[in-house]
Write a protein that holds these residues in place. Structure first.
Motif, short mmCIF file in Angstrom:
data_model
loop_
_atom_site.label_atom_id
_atom_site.label_comp_id
_atom_site.label_asym_id
_atom_site.label_seq_id
_atom_site.Cartn_x
_atom_site.Cartn_y
_atom_site.Cartn_z
N GLN A 79 0.69 -0.91 0.40
CA GLN A 79 0.20 -0.03 -0.20
C GLN A 79 1.20 1.22 0.22
O GLN A 79 1.95 1.37 0.47
N ASN A 251 -5.12 0.26 10.51
CA ASN A 251 -5.82 -0.91 9.30
C ASN A 251 -6.51 0.02 8.40
O ASN A 251 -6.04 0.37 6.80
N THR A 254 -2.59 0.27 6.08
CA THR A 254 -2.49 -0.87 5.64
C THR A 254 -3.71 -1.66 5.10
O THR A 254 -3.38 -2.39 3.62
N GLY A 255 -4.66 -1.05 5.00
CA GLY A 255 -5.86 -1.25 3.78
C GLY A 255 -7.09 -2.09 3.71
O GLY A 255 -7.27 -2.88 3.30
N SER A 256 -6.24 -2.95 5.26
CA SER A 256 -7.13 -4.11 5.78
C SER A 256 -6.73 -4.30 7.43
O SER A 256 -5.80 -3.32 7.76
N ALA A 257 -7.53 -4.85 7.63
CA ALA A 257 -8.49 -4.70 9.12
C ALA A 257 -7.79 -6.04 9.71
O ALA A 257 -7.66 -7.19 8.81
N GLY A 260 -9.18 -9.40 9.08
CA GLY A 260 -9.45 -10.23 8.37
C GLY A 260 -11.12 -8.95 9.23
O GLY A 260 -11.12 -8.52 10.55
N GLU A 262 -14.08 -5.69 8.79
CA GLU A 262 -14.59 -4.30 8.74
C GLU A 262 -13.19 -3.23 8.64
O GLU A 262 -12.75 -3.73 10.35
N ILE A 263 -13.28 -3.34 8.03
CA ILE A 263 -11.48 -1.95 8.24
C ILE A 263 -13.39 -0.55 9.23
O ILE A 263 -13.78 -0.24 8.49
#
Length: 321
Positions: A79, A251, A254-257, A260, A262-263
């Protein structure tokens, strides 16, 4: 290439690395009369003068090379902050991730320089058996010194000494100006948020350079930070009642939780009565720091650091109006 062929190729390169017998190893360059010695976090390395095929696994180094107008060949899948979005273009070979090199990609590039740092530093020894490798990691306890070393070494390698000196001077000036203001602000609490989980950072911690380098005052010390794995709650924040709250949204960076799912943006997480009733909340001094500049870049790239410094200067200026 089939999956079985890729696995066989990977096994070949890993065995090659372990044996120190890669066809494009550092021995090729050791005898080069045009080599330059580069000083870095792991010591020094002999590097071909003005290397052409450069693979960079460190985002801060990519930031520096972009700032100095230096081309690279291979980059990690990552990212990128908006100002570095160009590194996602197809003209750059994806050579792995920030944590794991792609040895097949490296075999095709045949790099004459590999740069690691931070997240990728653990691969230094393995990559050193493939090509000249330098580690431009930056340590929080001497952040500006390490950044100056890295910028200077890269500038020297590409005969851009004047640009390198100007960039270093710009960083020192910006940080010096910020420290004059930040040191006068009331003590604050720095929190890293992973959705609804919040973790305080004190001076000397991972993001403690807010205090150690950038001059802000901390409402807590290292002894006040709970043991790893122990939850820090909004009730704890309310009891501390800091004048400033600084938030790093992991989150969103990095663009991800993590794990896994939802952010949940930090602006939403911190929109609660306990935060609003703190001195920081009542004064509008809850600062959502640039997530990529802080978490992803670690503020150790020159453009990232200058952007983060400018954000803090603006919020302190707004508080004085």
């Amino acid at each position: 290439m089939t999956i079985s062929n890729r696995m066989a190729s990977r096994r070949y390169w890993l065995a090659c690395i372990a044996a120190g017998a890669c066809a494009f190893g550092t021995a090729t360059w050791a005898a080069s009369p045009a080599a330059t010695t580069v000083v870095h976090a792991m010591g020094s390395t002999s590097v071909p003068a003005t290397p052409k095929r450069v693979v960079v696994y460190d985002l801060a180094t990519l930031d520096t090379m972009q700032a100095l107008g230096i081309a690279v060949t291979g980059v990690p899948k990552a990212q990128f902050p908006q100002y570095m979005a160009g590194y996602g273009d197809a003209k750059y070979t994806v050579a792995g991730t920030l944590f794991e090199p792609d040895y097949d990609a490296l075999s095709k590039i045949k790099p004459d320089l590999i740069v690691v740092g931070g997240r990728s530093a653990a691969k230094y020894e393995a990559l050193s058996k493939i090509a000249p490798t330098v580690d431009f990691s930056v340590k929080g306890e001497h952040m500006l010194k390490d950044m100056e070393r890295n910028i200077t070494q890269i500038a020297n390698l590409y005969n851009k000494q004047a640009q390198g000196k100007a960039l270093v001077a710009k960083i020192h000036q910006a940080v010096g100006e910020l420290r004059q203001v930040s040191s006068q602000a009331a003590p604050g609490l720095l929190l890293m948020a992973v959705n609804e989980r919040i973790m305080p950072n004190a001076p000397g911690s991972r993001f403690g350079f807010l205090f150690d380098t950038l001059g802000a005052r901390s409402a807590i010390t290292a002894k006040d930070v709970p043991a790893r794995g122990t939850a820090y709650t909004f009730e704890d924040v309310a009891k501390l009642n800091p004048q400033w709250i600084y938030v790093i949204d992991r989150n969103t960076a990095t663009g991800s939780a993590a794990g896994g799912g939802e952010i949940i943006p930090s602006q939403k997480v911190f929109d609660n009565a306990q935060i609003k009733n703190t001195a920081a909340g009542q004064k509008g001094q809850v600062v959502f720091l640039d997530p990529k500049g802080w978490y992803l870049m670690g503020s150790t790239g020159p453009t990232a650091l200058l952007g983060n410094v400018e954000q803090l200067k603006q919020v302190y200026a707004a508080a004085q109006r």
